[in-house]
Design a protein around this motif. Structure first.
Motif: not given
Ligand code: SF4
Length: 241
Positions: A187-194, A196-201, A232-235, A237-241
């Motif tokens: 999850p940290s790797l997602i958080l680094y991009r998060f 923007d609240g979407k995970g696209g940074d 939260f759903r965005n996060f 979803r990113k974890v699931a990916e």
């Protein structure tokens, strides 16, 4: 609003729900939910490793890894600074002084300069810097008697670091002597991009030791906001990916 989700991790299914207010929030506001969510993923990964007969060596009182360079996301820098501000003045002063001494030592050794563009360096360069940082032996300012002094608030990267190799190996860590627990997701790797609240940074992170000065310089920055359930759903979803 209840946000329920199912997450498959190996043979396990995390079937959970989180109650969130339907109001705009920033990633910083959502961290009290995201951090335990990350821990739940790590716990599931650790449980599977233990079922295979391995033992997690990490224990309270063993803080060898707390001398490593810990990358944290920008929202976590603000979160840690806010947590520090909530502590009694005497505690706050002690920890602030540890941060000051640690940063001063980095400056004296030339490490501060090397860390200036840490997030823009390649993985190999970051690994080399990480090894050199560890050799300096600078304890995390939150470390208390070799245990985490902010356990409930610790960053995602700290939650994700668990080893099954002998604890003694952590005093001189090398890829060949350290067996980390493989995680179903980081999850940290997602958080680094998060941010923007979407995970696209693009990935944005900084060494924990710079958290206070980064937070002070960026306290007034506007944080992108989204409704809490959507973020939260965005996060998830990113974890699931
Ligand atoms: S925040 Fe806690 S777990 Fe993380 S490096 Fe610091 S003392 Fe260790």
């Amino acid at each position: 609003m209840e946000v329920s989700f199912q997450l498959r991790m190996g043979q396990r299914t995390m079937d959970a729900g989180v109650n969130l207010p339907d109001i705009p929030v920033s990633t910083l506001d959502l961290l009290p939910v995201l951090l335990p969510f990350a821990s739940a993923i790590v716990d599931a990964s650790a449980a599977d490793v233990e079922e295979e007969g391995k033992h997690i060596s990490c224990r309270a009182g063993c803080g060898a890894c707390c001398r490593q360079l810990v990358p944290i996301s920008r929202p976590e820098a603000l979160y840690l600074a806010a947590h520090l501000d909530s502590l009694p003045p005497e505690r706050r002063a002690i920890i602030r002084e540890r941060f000051r001494v640690a940063v001063e030592r980095l400056r004296e050794t030339g490490m501060r300069e090397r860390l200036a563009d840490f997030e823009d360096q390649g993985q190999d360069a970051r690994r080399e810097i990480g090894m050199d940082y560890f050799r300096l032996g600078i304890a995390c300012p939150f470390l208390e008697e070799e245990s985490c002094g902010i356990y409930e608030h610790r960053p995602m990267a700290c939650r994700e670091y668990l080893v099954t190799s002998p604890a003694a190996n952590c005093a001189d860590p090398h890829p060949e002597t350290i067996d980390t627990v493989p995680l179903y997701a980081k999850p940290s790797l997602i958080l680094y991009r998060f941010g923007d609240g979407k995970g696209g940074d693009r990935p944005r992170f900084l060494p924990l030791v710079f958290a206070l000065e980064w937070a002070a310089a960026h306290a007034a920055d506007t944080q992108p906001e989204l409704p809490a359930p959507e973020m939260f759903r965005n996060f998830v979803r990113k974890v699931a990916e």
